[in-house]
Design an enzyme around this catalytic site. Structure first.
Site, PDB file in Angstrom:
ATOM      1  N   ASP A 111       4.496  -8.697  -1.432  1.00 34.03           N
ATOM      2  CA  ASP A 111       4.184  -7.791  -2.534  1.00 34.03           C
ATOM      3  C   ASP A 111       5.480  -7.247  -3.151  1.00 34.03           C
ATOM      4  OD1 ASP A 111       1.744  -6.280  -3.811  1.00 34.03           O
ATOM      5  OD2 ASP A 111       3.123  -4.663  -3.253  1.00 34.03           O
ATOM      6  N   TYR A 216       5.967   0.792 -10.183  1.00 34.76           N
ATOM      7  CA  TYR A 216       5.149   0.352 -11.327  1.00 34.76           C
ATOM      8  C   TYR A 216       5.617   1.021 -12.622  1.00 34.76           C
ATOM      9  CZ  TYR A 216       2.088  -1.533  -7.739  1.00 34.76           C
ATOM     10  OH  TYR A 216       1.590  -2.238  -6.670  1.00 34.76           O
ATOM     11  N   HIS A 283      -4.744 -11.178  -0.613  1.00 36.61           N
ATOM     12  CA  HIS A 283      -3.454 -10.499  -0.725  1.00 36.61           C
ATOM     13  C   HIS A 283      -2.996  -9.940   0.619  1.00 36.61           C
ATOM     14  CE1 HIS A 283      -0.289  -8.508  -2.999  1.00 36.61           C
ATOM     15  NE2 HIS A 283      -0.530  -7.398  -2.324  1.00 36.61           N
TER      16      HIS A 283
END
Length: 308
Positions: A111, A216, A283
């Site tokens: 990730d 982010y 994931h």
């Protein structure tokens, strides 16, 4: 046994670290993603520290913004160059007593940890002998699909939510209900989320979520909106994306946020590429299929005697 310690870096950041294995041995470095923390690598640290699995010195830092690591307040502090600076300085520190100062045998990353690792391998290849990526898109492929793939744009829409100023408040409300939905929404199963593991996550989240969310906020690689061009407003020169170290990518094909199309064309940027697809994993492949994932990691490591 897992060691924990704080490691001050020369540029003013301190990382909290989990480790196993003998100091002075060749190093394996493990990088986590959002919304996890270094503890997710504990089984890997213990396994690869054992003599029968290489006797490595295994290091898993909490990235900046996570757990007890430094968490700068400004989003700019989470841009790629700062994250790479942390990991490069960490590598210098943890390899100083080993056979290859300034260089680890492998970086294993998932990730957001993978995003840092891809950049490090492209821009500072002398820092690592091999790269192992778990469900983390190469920046070139992600940039391409965020601009041109409606399916990937839709799958990544959550990134714009996580960049909102009120995201931390919303995620922590009602016993972290949205964060638990984040886990369950990226796969079809969450049987691995035991009460004990959930307690570990919540203990980390209670130390603060904004640091992880700032990744982010700082990144331009997100889907376009009416107010923000996102990835379409960025240019990524190919020469900054080429990875020339041997690389294994392990990908859970049931990942509902990072679609398998992100593997297409990857060899254009990574010539020495080995892709392992796990059809039944998502994931969260490290949790869902730990034995298989750890075997795939172990099978790609260099010989400890030849590490470096």
């Amino acid at each position: 046994m897992i060691e924990t310690f704080s490691l001050p870096l020369p540029h003013g950041i301190t990382l909290s670290v989990r480790a196993a294995g003998q100091t002075g041995r060749p190093v394996l470095l493990f990088l986590h993603g959002f919304p996890e923390a270094a503890f997710v690598w504990d089984e890997a640290l213990v396994r690869f520290a054992k003599p029968e699995h290489g006797g490595w010195r295994c290091i898993a830092p909490n990235l900046r913004g996570y757990e007890r690591s430094s968490a700068p307040a400004t989003a700019e502090a989470y841009r790629a160059r700062h994250l790479m600076q942390d990991i490069a300085a960490l590598i210098d520190a943890v390899t100083a007593a080993g056979p290859t100062p300034g260089r680890v045998a492998a970086v294993v990353a998932h990730d957001w940890g993978g995003a840092v690792a891809w950049n490090l391998a492209a821009l500072q290849p002398q820092r690592l002998q091999r790269l192992i990526i778990l469900n983390s898109p190469h920046p070139g492929a992600f940039w391409r699909d965020l601009r041109h793939s409606p399916a990937q744009q839709a799958a990544s829409a959550y990134m714009n939510f996580l960049a909102r100023p009120d995201a931390a408040q919303r995620l922590s409300a009602n016993g972290y209900a949205r964060l638990w939905a984040f886990f369950r929404g990226m796969s079809d199963t969450s049987a691995w989320l035991t009460p004990a593991l959930q307690a570990q996550y919540e203990a980390v989240w209670a130390m603060g979520l904004q640091g992880g969310l700032n990744y982010y906020v700082a990144s331009p690689l997100r889907p376009p909106t009416a107010d923000d061009p996102g990835a379409a407003g960025v240019e990524l020169p190919d020469e900054l994306l080429r990875v020339r170290v041997p690389t294994r990518v392990v990908w859970g094909l049931q990942d509902q946020a990072l679609l398998p199309g992100l593997l297409d064309g990857l060899s254009d940027w990574v010539p020495d590429l080995h892709i392992e697809r796990l059809p039944q994993a998502s994931h969260w492949l490290l949790h869902e299929q730990p034995a298989q994932v750890l075997a795939l990691i172990g099978g790609f490591l260099p010989s400890p005697e030849g590490a470096g």
